[in-house]
Design an enzyme around this catalytic site. Structure first.
Site, PDB file in Angstrom:
ATOM      1  N   LYS A   1      81.363  48.129-102.816  1.00 46.62           N
ATOM      2  CA  LYS A   1      82.385  47.729-103.781  1.00 46.62           C
ATOM      3  C   LYS A   1      82.293  48.508-105.079  1.00 46.62           C
ATOM      4  CE  LYS A   1      82.006  43.312-101.615  1.00 46.62           C
ATOM      5  NZ  LYS A   1      81.228  42.067-101.683  1.00 46.62           N
TER       6      LYS A   1
ATOM      7  N   ARG B   1      79.210  30.012-101.963  1.00 46.72           N
ATOM      8  CA  ARG B   1      80.620  30.417-102.001  1.00 46.72           C
ATOM      9  C   ARG B   1      81.406  29.551-101.042  1.00 46.72           C
ATOM     10  NH1 ARG B   1      80.515  35.824-103.139  1.00 46.72           N
ATOM     11  NH2 ARG B   1      82.688  35.533-103.658  1.00 46.72           N
TER      12      ARG B   1
ATOM     13  N   GLN C   1      83.472  43.970-110.065  1.00 50.88           N
ATOM     14  CA  GLN C   1      83.165  42.562-109.890  1.00 50.88           C
ATOM     15  C   GLN C   1      84.423  41.807-109.487  1.00 50.88           C
ATOM     16  OE1 GLN C   1      80.890  40.920-113.149  1.00 50.88           O
ATOM     17  NE2 GLN C   1      79.159  40.808-111.770  1.00 50.88           N
TER      18      GLN C   1
ATOM     19  N   PRO D   1      88.592  42.812-105.058  1.00 51.53           N
ATOM     20  CA  PRO D   1      87.159  42.947-104.963  1.00 51.53           C
ATOM     21  C   PRO D   1      86.478  43.229-103.643  1.00 51.53           C
ATOM     22  CG  PRO D   1      87.804  40.922-106.082  1.00 51.53           C
ATOM     23  CD  PRO D   1      88.960  41.468-105.357  1.00 51.53           C
ATOM     24  N   GLU D   2      87.039  43.284-102.492  1.00 47.62           N
ATOM     25  CA  GLU D   2      86.205  43.580-101.319  1.00 47.62           C
ATOM     26  C   GLU D   2      86.414  45.026-100.852  1.00 47.62           C
ATOM     27  OE1 GLU D   2      85.835  40.300 -98.498  1.00 47.62           O
ATOM     28  OE2 GLU D   2      86.412  38.899-100.069  1.00 47.62           O
TER      29      GLU D   2
ATOM     30  N   ASN E   1      83.656  37.755 -99.470  1.00 50.53           N
ATOM     31  CA  ASN E   1      83.830  36.369 -99.026  1.00 50.53           C
ATOM     32  C   ASN E   1      84.948  36.155 -98.014  1.00 50.53           C
ATOM     33  OD1 ASN E   1      82.746  33.783 -99.091  1.00 50.53           O
ATOM     34  ND2 ASN E   1      84.344  33.080-100.506  1.00 50.53           N
TER      35      ASN E   1
ATOM     36  N   ARG F   1      70.269  50.124-102.903  1.00 44.82           N
ATOM     37  CA  ARG F   1      70.010  49.029-101.967  1.00 44.82           C
ATOM     38  C   ARG F   1      71.133  48.804-100.959  1.00 44.82           C
ATOM     39  NH1 ARG F   1      69.145  44.895-106.237  1.00 44.82           N
ATOM     40  NH2 ARG F   1      67.575  45.875-107.546  1.00 44.82           N
TER      41      ARG F   1
END
Length: 270
Positions: free
Chosen positions: A53, A260, A70, A2-3, A169, A125
């Site tokens: 992502k 997180r 996700q 995910p990153e 994260n 965004r």
DNA sequence: CTTTAAACCTGCTGGC
DNA sequence: TGCCAGCAGGTTTAAA
């Protein structure tokens, strides 16, 4: 995966397998997208681009497939006609004469006209991509000082895709450690040297992870990651609660920040 | 405006 | 073996 670094690696892999060649077939699990299947036969994929992502699969007919993995979406490359055995649910299949790319489990999938990409609620965004080779430390320092972001706590700010797209994260955790700054600090309160160190870390950490092919949890071993490659990205503090800080030996502390988990050295990060 | 908490989506692991 | 709770590298929304 995910990153940013993992997503970009995936984009590289997918593009290598299918970009430029005509599609033999296309298939979508979701009702709303099903009609696009037949229309895409014979078309080519111009490019597969990471935007933070999210992944944009650009077809040569003015349409783009938007997908966001996700935590759980998985792309796979396989030979044409193959369907690797798995319990996951297949969501997208794009097939050329010899290779196929398959998307499993993802739920955030859309077909967009190229002209409406700019107004997409997520894409519109996004801040600059942290892995964009054109991004430099000066630009990040300026962003840290801009009124739009300066009052925010760093922990939350670094997860905001509008600040830097592709951060996540583990990257924020490692970048803050690398810079020697605590997550509860505000961007506007950093000393010039700290701000410079953070900007540098925000370039260095994601790039190093990308170079070493991102990180991947080792199956069956919680807290262990297959990231220990020769040119090596390896966690200094992430997932290492209680283990000695690699710089000073003080035990790494786990906390919650912006909802997180985060890890930090209480002595090195002020 | 900023931050937090909860909800959403799906998969995996550990405990009973 | 089976079921359930809890957790996860993400994001959005509502509430404080």
């Amino acid at each position: 995966m995910p990153e940013g670094p993992e997503i970009r690696r995936t984009a590289d892999r997918l593009a290598k397998a299918v970009a430029g060649r005509p599609l033999v077939s296309a298939w979508f699990a979701f009702q709303a997208l099903a009609p696009f299947g037949p229309k895409l036969a014979g078309r080519r994929i111009r490019a597969i681009e990471p935007h933070g992502k999210a992944l944009l699969t650009r077809f040569d007919n003015g349409w783009t497939l938007y997908t966001h993995n996700q935590l759980y979406g998985v792309w796979q490359v396989c030979r044409a006609g193959e369907r690797p055995p798995t319990a996951r649910s297949l969501r997208v299949a794009l097939e050329t004469a010899d290779s196929a790319i398959l998307l499993y489990s993802a739920s955030d999938i859309a077909m967009l006209r190229d002209t409406e990409l700019a107004s997409h609620p997520f894409l519109s965004r996004l801040g600059p991509d942290v892995l964009d080779p054109g991004l430099d430390a000066a630009a990040i320092e300026a962003r840290l000082q801009s009124p739009a972001f300066a009052r925010r706590r760093l922990g939350g700010l670094l997860l905001d895709q509008g600040f830097l797209a592709g951060m996540g994260n583990y990257l924020r955790t490692e970048a803050l450690f690398e810079a020697g700054v605590a997550p509860q600090r505000r961007a506007m309160d950093l000393a010039p040297a700290e701000r410079a160190a953070l900007a540098r870390a925000l370039l260095k950490v994601p790039r190093r992870s990308y170079r070493s092919r991102g990180i991947e949890p080792a199956r069956g071993m919680r807290g262990e990651y297959l990231s220990d490659t020769p040119d090596g990205f390896r966690f200094q503090v992430f997932d290492r609660a209680g283990l000695p800080c690699p710089r000073c030996g003080t035990p790494v502390v786990r906390a919650t920040d912006a909802g997180r988990r985060i890890y930090a050295c209480p002595r090195c990060q002020r």
